[in-house]
Structures are given as C-alpha cells and as structure tokens.
Enzyme design. Sequence first.
Site, PDB file in Angstrom:
ATOM      1  CB  SER A  86      -1.019  -0.066   1.248  1.00 39.72           C
ATOM      2  OG  SER A  86      -1.818   1.088   1.311  1.00 39.72           O
ATOM      3  CG  HIS A 195      -5.758  -1.175  -0.570  1.00 34.72           C
ATOM      4  ND1 HIS A 195      -4.791  -0.875  -1.417  1.00 34.72           N
ATOM      5  CD2 HIS A 195      -5.078  -0.986   0.747  1.00 34.72           C
ATOM      6  CE1 HIS A 195      -3.860  -0.443  -1.012  1.00 34.72           C
ATOM      7  NE2 HIS A 195      -4.014  -0.251   0.475  1.00 34.72           N
TER       8      HIS A 195
END
Length: 311
Positions: A86, A195
Amino acid sequence: MKLAFLFPGQGSQKPNMLKELPEHPAVEAVLQEATEVLGESVCNFHSNKTLTSTVSVQICLLVSSVAILKVFEAEGIYPHIVAGHSAGAYGAAVACKAIGFADALKMIKLRGQLMEQAFPSGYGMGVITGLNEQTVKELVNSCFTETEPIYTANINAPDQIVIAGSITALNKVIDRASTSGARTAELLNVNIPSHCSLLDAVSKSLHQELSKITFSQPVIPYACNRTARLLRSPDQIREDLAFNVSHPVMWHNISSILCEHGTRLFIEMPPGNVLSSLSKKALPGARSLSVDENGFGNCLVLARRFCSEHS
C-alpha cells in the site's frame, strides 16, 4: 539467491517512531530533506496525537523506511528486488530509483490528504484470519448495501483477508466472521476504506499529479501491488502508485512471486514486522527479518553475509 527489501503500509505506525531510528548520517540527511520538503520539522508528525491523521501516518511511514534504506545503502547493501504494501509502495519506488525521495514525499502527503477528504469519518478497515477468501467474500456480500458499502480488500495470506468500508458494515462482517469460526476478526488502526472502489476518485487525482513527475528506469524490479507482477517500467510503477489505493493488494501472491524469482532473504524496513511475519508463514524456506524486531545491526550483518555468499 536474492535479497528483498519490504516496505510496510498503514497500520504499522507507532508514536515517536522517528526517534527510534539509529544515529547515522544517512538518517539525519533523510530527516533534514523531509523537513525541507514539508516546510516544517518532520518530527511534528509522529506524536500520538498527530498519528490519528492518515497524512501524518503515511509521511512517517515513508520517512522511516527510506531512512533505513539509505543507511543500508551507505553501508554498501542494496536489494535485488523491492516490494511495498500500500503506502509502502512509495518507499519501494524510491528504493528501485524510479522516483526521488522528495517527489515521493510530496505525493504521499497528497495521497493522505485526498484519502482523508474523501472519507473524513465513518469508514475504515478490518482484518479476518482463519477463514479463506471465498468465505470472507460471501460474508461481505451478505452485509453490503448501497448506504453501508463494504468490500474485500487486501489478500495478505490465504487465511488473512482485509476488508474495507463503512464502520457499520465492518462490524457486521466481523461479528458474522467470529461466529463462523474465524481465528480473529477485528478493526484495524486505519480510518479510511482503502483498496476498494470507494477510492477510485482518489486514484484518478493521484494519477494526474504523478503524471507531472519524472520517473526513471528502475534499477531493480518492483513488485506491483495490484497484480503481483514484477515491474521494470517507469510508467507501470507510476500507475501502481496511483491505483493501488483503490485496488486490493495481492500481498500473498507478491511473496510467492519474489520467492519464485530466487528471493531467500527478506528484510522489512521499519516500522513493525507485519510483512516479515507474513513472509515467515508463507515462505518457510526463506529467511525473514525486520529491522524493528531484529535490530538494524543484526540485519546488516546477515545482509552482508548473504550478499557475500550469493554474489
């Protein structure tokens, strides 16, 4: 045999994390550059109070990871491959020389700002362990509504699935997972629904801004968050940095791909040991360390020995 550096994402942060970095000229240089780019002391961002902000968290994650990366480089240790989870992908992009630290810092700050503006409250993420991906998807689908959306997000391991969405829906899925035999089911210390498609607009804005930055040919492969493929193109890395925030991170697949390409030593940059712990579980034939858990000195010794034996 290859050495991989891993760069952690949001959730690994802790108060005063920058003060725990070792005393080294390379660390001081990174902290000084960060302060100049931000226009204020970078140490203003790592207090218990300021780390409630996604912006502060992502800034500190990048600074901490890159500081240790630069210490390794100063000591003559360079990875053969990099992967970041991430927000950690920005550190990985710096490590493979696709983007400079100053540009990465500006973009990670913008990333946090856009995420906070998109969902200032009422949303977050959770993690479920002990259930497979299909079971978690069924639980998520059973709780999804247009007013209380929820999605499966990161696949960290076959039995560790991250979910993202409204807090109300997250709690429903967590309760149902607990009664369905999950080993653990809990909210994460993340207050943004990352996400998943809820952040599509954030990705588009990031892509526009990243398109204004010059990217260089990476000197080593970079593992793509969204596809787990190894990227060697500046444009592909730019796209991953923009769009990973609105797509699941396929971390388990990334670990497997790195191992298939000969990685046998994984070293996780600070803070935390989440990624190295996942590597230990997924890849028992490889060695996985974290600077926080094992100490920089021990990691440096092992990295030198490994590189010497496999040069």
